[in-house]
Design an enzyme around this catalytic site. Structure first.
Site, PDB file in Angstrom:
ATOM      1  N   MET A 170      -1.826  -2.325  -3.902  1.00  0.00           N
ATOM      2  CA  MET A 170      -2.829  -1.263  -3.725  1.00  0.00           C
ATOM      3  C   MET A 170      -2.078   0.052  -3.843  1.00  0.00           C
ATOM      4  O   MET A 170      -1.873   0.773  -2.859  1.00  0.00           O
ATOM      5  CB  MET A 170      -3.521  -1.428  -2.368  1.00  0.00           C
ATOM      6  CG  MET A 170      -4.525  -2.582  -2.382  1.00  0.00           C
ATOM      7  SD  MET A 170      -4.927  -3.150  -0.728  1.00  0.00           S
ATOM      8  CE  MET A 170      -3.551  -4.259  -0.465  1.00  0.00           C
ATOM      9  N   GLY A 200      -9.184  -6.820   8.959  1.00  0.00           N
ATOM     10  CA  GLY A 200     -10.132  -6.893  10.060  1.00  0.00           C
ATOM     11  C   GLY A 200     -11.483  -6.246   9.803  1.00  0.00           C
ATOM     12  O   GLY A 200     -12.244  -6.020  10.744  1.00  0.00           O
ATOM     13  N   PHE A 235      -7.338  -1.840   4.845  1.00  0.00           N
ATOM     14  CA  PHE A 235      -7.156  -2.320   6.224  1.00  0.00           C
ATOM     15  C   PHE A 235      -7.650  -3.753   6.373  1.00  0.00           C
ATOM     16  O   PHE A 235      -8.602  -4.156   5.710  1.00  0.00           O
ATOM     17  CB  PHE A 235      -7.926  -1.419   7.198  1.00  0.00           C
ATOM     18  CG  PHE A 235      -7.444   0.004   7.148  1.00  0.00           C
ATOM     19  CD1 PHE A 235      -6.354   0.413   7.910  1.00  0.00           C
ATOM     20  CD2 PHE A 235      -8.033   0.930   6.296  1.00  0.00           C
ATOM     21  CE1 PHE A 235      -5.879   1.728   7.844  1.00  0.00           C
ATOM     22  CE2 PHE A 235      -7.574   2.239   6.213  1.00  0.00           C
ATOM     23  CZ  PHE A 235      -6.487   2.642   6.998  1.00  0.00           C
ATOM     24  N   MET A 239     -12.550  -7.681  -4.548  1.00  0.00           N
ATOM     25  CA  MET A 239     -12.404  -7.224  -3.167  1.00  0.00           C
ATOM     26  C   MET A 239     -13.749  -7.322  -2.452  1.00  0.00           C
ATOM     27  O   MET A 239     -14.762  -6.855  -2.959  1.00  0.00           O
ATOM     28  CB  MET A 239     -11.913  -5.773  -3.113  1.00  0.00           C
ATOM     29  CG  MET A 239     -10.462  -5.554  -3.509  1.00  0.00           C
ATOM     30  SD  MET A 239      -9.250  -6.476  -2.535  1.00  0.00           S
ATOM     31  CE  MET A 239      -9.555  -5.851  -0.876  1.00  0.00           C
ATOM     32  N   MET A 266       0.853  -1.204   0.000  1.00  0.00           N
ATOM     33  CA  MET A 266       0.000   0.000   0.000  1.00  0.00           C
ATOM     34  C   MET A 266       0.882   1.245   0.000  1.00  0.00           C
ATOM     35  O   MET A 266       1.919   1.276   0.666  1.00  0.00           O
ATOM     36  CB  MET A 266      -0.882   0.019   1.253  1.00  0.00           C
ATOM     37  CG  MET A 266      -1.748  -1.209   1.421  1.00  0.00           C
ATOM     38  SD  MET A 266      -2.851  -0.997   2.828  1.00  0.00           S
ATOM     39  CE  MET A 266      -3.548  -2.655   2.946  1.00  0.00           C
TER      40      MET A 266
HETATM   41  C1  DX5 Z   1      -7.216  -5.243   2.665  1.00  0.00           C
HETATM   42  C2  DX5 Z   1      -6.200  -6.254   2.222  1.00  0.00           C
HETATM   43  C3  DX5 Z   1      -6.467  -7.621   2.688  1.00  0.00           C
HETATM   44  C4  DX5 Z   1      -6.475  -7.762   4.191  1.00  0.00           C
HETATM   45  C5  DX5 Z   1      -7.408  -8.857   4.528  1.00  0.00           C
HETATM   46  O1  DX5 Z   1      -7.031  -4.081   1.942  1.00  0.00           O
HETATM   47  O2  DX5 Z   1      -6.141  -6.306   0.809  1.00  0.00           O
HETATM   48  O3  DX5 Z   1      -5.592  -8.548   2.100  1.00  0.00           O
HETATM   49  O4  DX5 Z   1      -5.239  -8.069   4.736  1.00  0.00           O
HETATM   50  O5  DX5 Z   1      -7.520  -8.923   5.896  1.00  0.00           O
HETATM   51  P1  DX5 Z   1      -8.804  -9.592   6.574  1.00  0.00           P
HETATM   52  O6  DX5 Z   1      -8.796 -11.026   6.151  1.00  0.00           O
HETATM   53  O7  DX5 Z   1      -8.582  -9.374   8.008  1.00  0.00           O
HETATM   54  O8  DX5 Z   1     -10.011  -8.864   6.032  1.00  0.00           O
HETATM   55 ZN    ZN Z   2      -5.019  -7.999  -0.080  1.00  0.00          ZN
END
Ligand code: DX5
Ligand code: ZN
Length: 220
Positions: free
Chosen positions: A65, A142, A140, A134, A34
């Protein structure tokens, strides 16, 4: 059915050790890159991924990202990532990005945010190896799973089957024991799980459990 644990919510000061906790059980390790531009969060970039790749044996599933994947994505493939996924919203020339990732020796993936319809990537299907739908707003770990994204997974699965292209369909965000079955039933076959795996007392066992649930749910 493949499981790709995300280290986003693991202990990032000991990244290689955290990967080793799931290395024997998982198919991929999911690395969330990110840039604080494409998403409002900042993690790690190519130098960290390069160093990590020297320490681990499991293939890396890099989820970029970031803005300007046209510039940055091929470098992750050159560094040895097994799969490099960029966001279609961020790419100037998505076809070219996919081509460059493949030319550098990795599988190419294209991701769509919750607000982006599947139609934005439908034409790219023959040019990529994976579509990432997605299931949370990226940025983030969680967060809660967005079940309203499942129609996009079904659409991707339908088109993949109809056009006979061998493209994997990945879901990422809020995927865990309570949500993985609906994803598998909708046609996903690669599952990213961050907090579900790393907040579990036994991450490797959680990976096995998730894969078993996905396999059960996908059985006709
Ligand atoms: C979010 C990420 C995910 C994240 C998933 O932007 O791309 O890969 O780590 O985490 P959980 O499984 O906790 O949603
Ligand atoms: Zn991811």
């Amino acid at each position: 059915m493949q499981i790709s644990p995300s280290v986003l919510n693991a202990d990032l000061s000991g990244l290689a050790d955290e990967v080793r906790r799931v290395e024997a059980a998982a198919d991929w390790i999911h690395l969330d890159v990110m840039d604080n531009h494409f998403v409002p969060n900042l993690t790690f970039g190519l130098p960290v991924v390069e160093s990590l790749l020297r320490q681990i044996t499991i293939p890396a599933d890099c989820h970029l990202m970031i803005d300007d994947p046209d510039r940055w994505a091929p470098g992750f493939a050159e560094a040895g990532a097994g799969s490099v996924t960029f966001h279609v919203e961020a790419a100037r020339k998505p076809r070219m990005v996919a081509r460059d990732i493949r030319a550098a020796g990795a599988r190419a993936g294209v991701a769509i945010k919750p607000g982006t319809p599947f139609s934005e990537v439908a034409d790219l299907m023959p040019l990529v190896d994976m579509i990432l739908v997605m299931t949370v707003e990226p940025g983030f770990g969680g967060q809660s799973f967005m079940a309203e994204m499942l129609p996009k997974v079904r659409e991707a699965r339908r088109l993949a089957d109809a056009s006979d292209v061998d493209v994997w369909i990945q879901v990422d965000g809020g995927v865990g024991p309570d949500t993985i079955e609906q994803c598998a039933a909708a046609g996903a076959d690669v599952f990213v799980a961050g907090s579900a795996v790393y907040r579990s007392p036994d991450p490797a066992m959680m990976v096995e459990q998730l894969r078993a649930s996905a396999e059960n749910a996908a059985r006709p």
